[in-house]
Design a protein around this motif. Structure first.
Motif, PDB file in Angstrom:
ATOM      1  N   LYS A   1       0.518  -2.635   1.207  1.00 44.42           N
ATOM      2  CA  LYS A   1      -0.470  -1.885   0.333  1.00 44.42           C
ATOM      3  C   LYS A   1      -1.821  -2.667   0.404  1.00 44.42           C
ATOM      4  N   VAL A   2      -1.870  -3.812   1.064  1.00 41.34           N
ATOM      5  CA  VAL A   2      -3.232  -4.492   0.883  1.00 41.34           C
ATOM      6  C   VAL A   2      -3.544  -4.730   2.546  1.00 41.34           C
ATOM      7  N   TYR A   3      -4.661  -4.212   2.824  1.00 37.92           N
ATOM      8  CA  TYR A   3      -4.999  -3.934   4.357  1.00 37.92           C
ATOM      9  C   TYR A   3      -6.447  -3.779   4.137  1.00 37.92           C
ATOM     10  N   LEU A   4      -7.040  -3.683   5.421  1.00 41.85           N
ATOM     11  CA  LEU A   4      -8.387  -3.345   5.581  1.00 41.85           C
ATOM     12  C   LEU A   4      -8.623  -2.271   6.937  1.00 41.85           C
ATOM     13  N   ALA A   5      -9.242  -1.121   6.451  1.00 37.39           N
ATOM     14  CA  ALA A   5      -9.221  -0.201   7.551  1.00 37.39           C
ATOM     15  C   ALA A   5     -10.690   0.265   7.748  1.00 37.39           C
ATOM     16  N   LYS A   6     -11.681  -0.438   7.184  1.00 39.49           N
ATOM     17  CA  LYS A   6     -12.870  -0.338   7.457  1.00 39.49           C
ATOM     18  C   LYS A   6     -13.832  -1.364   7.370  1.00 39.49           C
ATOM     19  N   GLY A   7     -15.006  -1.575   8.165  1.00 34.85           N
ATOM     20  CA  GLY A   7     -15.909  -2.654   7.604  1.00 34.85           C
ATOM     21  C   GLY A   7     -16.117  -3.657   8.851  1.00 34.85           C
ATOM     22  N   ASP A   8     -16.878  -4.540   8.555  1.00 37.93           N
ATOM     23  CA  ASP A   8     -17.267  -5.856   9.632  1.00 37.93           C
ATOM     24  C   ASP A   8     -15.772  -6.376  10.148  1.00 37.93           C
ATOM     25  N   GLY A   9     -14.989  -6.668   9.157  1.00 39.91           N
ATOM     26  CA  GLY A   9     -13.595  -7.190   9.445  1.00 39.91           C
ATOM     27  C   GLY A   9     -12.833  -6.405  10.646  1.00 39.91           C
ATOM     28  N   VAL A  10     -13.055  -5.303  10.527  1.00 40.86           N
ATOM     29  CA  VAL A  10     -12.330  -4.503  11.533  1.00 40.86           C
ATOM     30  C   VAL A  10     -13.041  -4.483  12.821  1.00 40.86           C
ATOM     31  N   LYS A  11     -14.484  -4.560  12.697  1.00 39.13           N
ATOM     32  CA  LYS A  11     -15.264  -4.875  14.166  1.00 39.13           C
ATOM     33  C   LYS A  11     -14.910  -6.196  14.637  1.00 39.13           C
ATOM     34  N   TRP A  12     -14.604  -7.284  13.807  1.00 43.93           N
ATOM     35  CA  TRP A  12     -14.274  -8.429  14.337  1.00 43.93           C
ATOM     36  C   TRP A  12     -13.104  -8.247  15.471  1.00 43.93           C
ATOM     37  N   VAL A  13     -12.039  -7.638  14.727  1.00 45.85           N
ATOM     38  CA  VAL A  13     -10.890  -7.335  15.630  1.00 45.85           C
ATOM     39  C   VAL A  13     -11.001  -6.524  16.882  1.00 45.85           C
ATOM     40  N   GLN A  14     -11.945  -5.365  16.654  1.00 44.81           N
ATOM     41  CA  GLN A  14     -12.110  -4.417  17.706  1.00 44.81           C
ATOM     42  C   GLN A  14     -13.077  -5.221  18.972  1.00 44.81           C
ATOM     43  N   TRP A  15     -13.878  -6.250  18.508  1.00 40.18           N
ATOM     44  CA  TRP A  15     -14.716  -6.850  19.459  1.00 40.18           C
ATOM     45  C   TRP A  15     -13.748  -7.814  20.129  1.00 40.18           C
ATOM     46  N   GLU A  16     -12.823  -8.505  19.637  1.00 44.05           N
ATOM     47  CA  GLU A  16     -11.866  -9.108  20.380  1.00 44.05           C
ATOM     48  C   GLU A  16     -11.015  -8.397  21.336  1.00 44.05           C
ATOM     49  N   LEU A  17     -10.584  -7.135  20.688  1.00 44.76           N
ATOM     50  CA  LEU A  17      -9.884  -6.167  21.473  1.00 44.76           C
ATOM     51  C   LEU A  17     -10.739  -5.856  22.884  1.00 44.76           C
ATOM     52  N   MET A  18     -11.784  -5.761  22.573  1.00 45.85           N
ATOM     53  CA  MET A  18     -12.772  -5.117  23.870  1.00 45.85           C
ATOM     54  C   MET A  18     -12.633  -6.525  24.804  1.00 45.85           C
ATOM     55  N   GLU A  19     -12.892  -7.527  24.103  1.00 49.55           N
ATOM     56  CA  GLU A  19     -12.983  -8.856  25.302  1.00 49.55           C
ATOM     57  C   GLU A  19     -11.540  -8.758  26.062  1.00 49.55           C
ATOM     58  N   ALA A  20     -10.653  -8.383  25.386  1.00 51.92           N
ATOM     59  CA  ALA A  20      -9.311  -8.554  25.965  1.00 51.92           C
ATOM     60  C   ALA A  20      -9.198  -7.247  26.868  1.00 51.92           C
ATOM     61  N   GLY A  21     -10.104  -6.229  27.112  1.00 50.20           N
ATOM     62  CA  GLY A  21      -9.752  -5.314  27.961  1.00 50.20           C
ATOM     63  C   GLY A  21      -9.288  -4.145  27.400  1.00 50.20           C
ATOM     64  N   LEU A  22      -8.838  -4.119  25.994  1.00 53.91           N
ATOM     65  CA  LEU A  22      -8.352  -2.970  25.693  1.00 53.91           C
ATOM     66  C   LEU A  22      -9.247  -2.162  24.789  1.00 53.91           C
ATOM     67  N   LEU A  23     -10.390  -2.254  24.507  1.00 51.10           N
ATOM     68  CA  LEU A  23     -11.144  -1.407  23.941  1.00 51.10           C
ATOM     69  C   LEU A  23     -12.667  -1.482  24.853  1.00 51.10           C
ATOM     70  N   THR A  24     -13.649  -0.408  24.537  1.00 55.75           N
ATOM     71  CA  THR A  24     -14.829  -0.512  24.955  1.00 55.75           C
ATOM     72  C   THR A  24     -15.783  -0.998  23.890  1.00 55.75           C
ATOM     73  N   GLU A  25     -17.308  -1.145  24.225  1.00 56.76           N
ATOM     74  CA  GLU A  25     -18.221  -1.528  23.209  1.00 56.76           C
ATOM     75  C   GLU A  25     -18.416  -0.115  22.365  1.00 56.76           C
ATOM     76  N   ALA A  26     -18.129   0.977  22.930  1.00 60.88           N
ATOM     77  CA  ALA A  26     -18.217   2.180  21.985  1.00 60.88           C
ATOM     78  C   ALA A  26     -17.316   2.269  21.047  1.00 60.88           C
ATOM     79  N   ASP A  27     -16.063   1.598  21.085  1.00 58.99           N
ATOM     80  CA  ASP A  27     -14.777   1.735  20.134  1.00 58.99           C
ATOM     81  C   ASP A  27     -15.218   0.777  18.988  1.00 58.99           C
ATOM     82  N   ILE A  28     -16.185  -0.108  18.911  1.00 54.04           N
ATOM     83  CA  ILE A  28     -16.544  -0.925  17.997  1.00 54.04           C
ATOM     84  C   ILE A  28     -17.274  -0.380  16.863  1.00 54.04           C
ATOM     85  N   ASP A  29     -16.591   0.553  15.856  1.00 55.11           N
ATOM     86  CA  ASP A  29     -17.224   1.265  14.938  1.00 55.11           C
ATOM     87  C   ASP A  29     -16.911   0.799  13.408  1.00 55.11           C
ATOM     88  N   GLY A  30     -15.809  -0.082  13.442  1.00 58.36           N
ATOM     89  CA  GLY A  30     -15.403  -0.813  12.094  1.00 58.36           C
ATOM     90  C   GLY A  30     -14.606   0.428  11.414  1.00 58.36           C
TER      91      GLY A  30
END
Length: 257
Positions: free
Chosen positions: A191-220
């Motif tokens: 029930k307690v989770y984060l689906a939008k915002g800069d915290g999501v961007k932090w995860v997306q950025w690291e996943l981009m660094e891992a080769g799993l997402l692209t810069e365009a995918d960092i949308d929060g």
């Protein structure tokens, strides 16, 4: 001191070591308990037939290794293939293989190997290739490698310095709660989770660094693509793959930032 030449020699010493998904040299011999654990965590990879094959091949009771475990054994840093990409100091295009230093880690999505130089003029590598092969010497051209990776904690002997891309610094703030999509949260009954915002961007950025997402995918916005990337990252780390970037997953992401 860790060196590219040292990693290459380490890989040579372990030629012939059997392959089992999730196995690390530092863990010692493969046990029924280890197999059961990996089967429970990754039933689609470590199936009952996969375990039966390991038994038939006499792998139980012997030291086994998987592809990232071969590198982990030398560096004493137990991280998966996506984390290796994530933490790489340089990522050099495979087209520049002739300029790679010995000990460069060869990378493609979900798999890694160790470049050992040329044998009779042919670029060669050592890779823990799979349960059917074990740890083998192969031509670099036999696998569709994408990058060569080098690391800050190692030194390399170059004839020519190869241009590459460097890991950056995450500009976003690490979240303090689980990051996932609304659909995944409902599926996992949290029930307690984060689906939008800069915290999501932090995860997306690291996943981009891992080769799993692209810069365009960092949308929060944590949607299906981000959840799929979280799952792939978790599988690479051999941690519970649930699509939830909770405390454990964020610890793995942050550990190599």
């Amino acid at each position: 001191m860790l060196t590219g030449n040292g990693l290459s020699e380490y890989a040579r010493v372990h030629l012939g070591t059997p392959y089992f998904y999730g196995a690390k040299i530092s863990e010692g011999v493969l046990t029924e308990k280890k197999m059961s654990t990996m089967h429970r965590m990754y039933p689609k990879v470590v199936t009952t037939s996969y375990m039966a094959k390991a038994r038939r091949k006499g792998q139980v009771g012997k030291v086994n290794v998987d592809c990232s475990g071969l590198i982990a054994g030398y560096r004493q840093l137990n991280i998966g293939s996506y984390q290796l990409y994530q933490t790489a100091y340089t990522r050099m295009p495979i087209a520049k293989i002739n300029d790679f230093a010995v000990g460069t880690v060869l990378w493609k999505s979900g798999h890694v190997g160790v470049y050992i130089g040329k044998v009779n003029g042919v670029p060669m590598c050592i890779e823990a290739k799979g349960i059917n092969y074990g740890t083998v010497l192969t031509k670099v051209s036999s696998t569709k490698w994408v990058y060569g990776l080098t690391f800050k904690d190692m030194t390399y002997s170059y004839e020519t310095k190869v241009p590459g891309t460097w890991k950056g610094t995450n500009p976003y703030t690490e979240p303090t709660m689980t990051v996932t999509s609304a659909a995944q949260a409902k599926k996992k009954k949290i029930k307690v989770y984060l689906a939008k915002g800069d915290g999501v961007k932090w995860v997306q950025w690291e996943l981009m660094e891992a080769g799993l997402l692209t810069e365009a995918d960092i949308d929060g916005i944590c949607g299906p693509k981000t959840v799929a990337a979280i799952l792939a990252y978790q599988k690479s780390c051999k941690i519970t793959a649930d699509g939830l970037a909770g405390q454990t997953t964020r610890k793995y992401l942050a550990a190599v930032s």
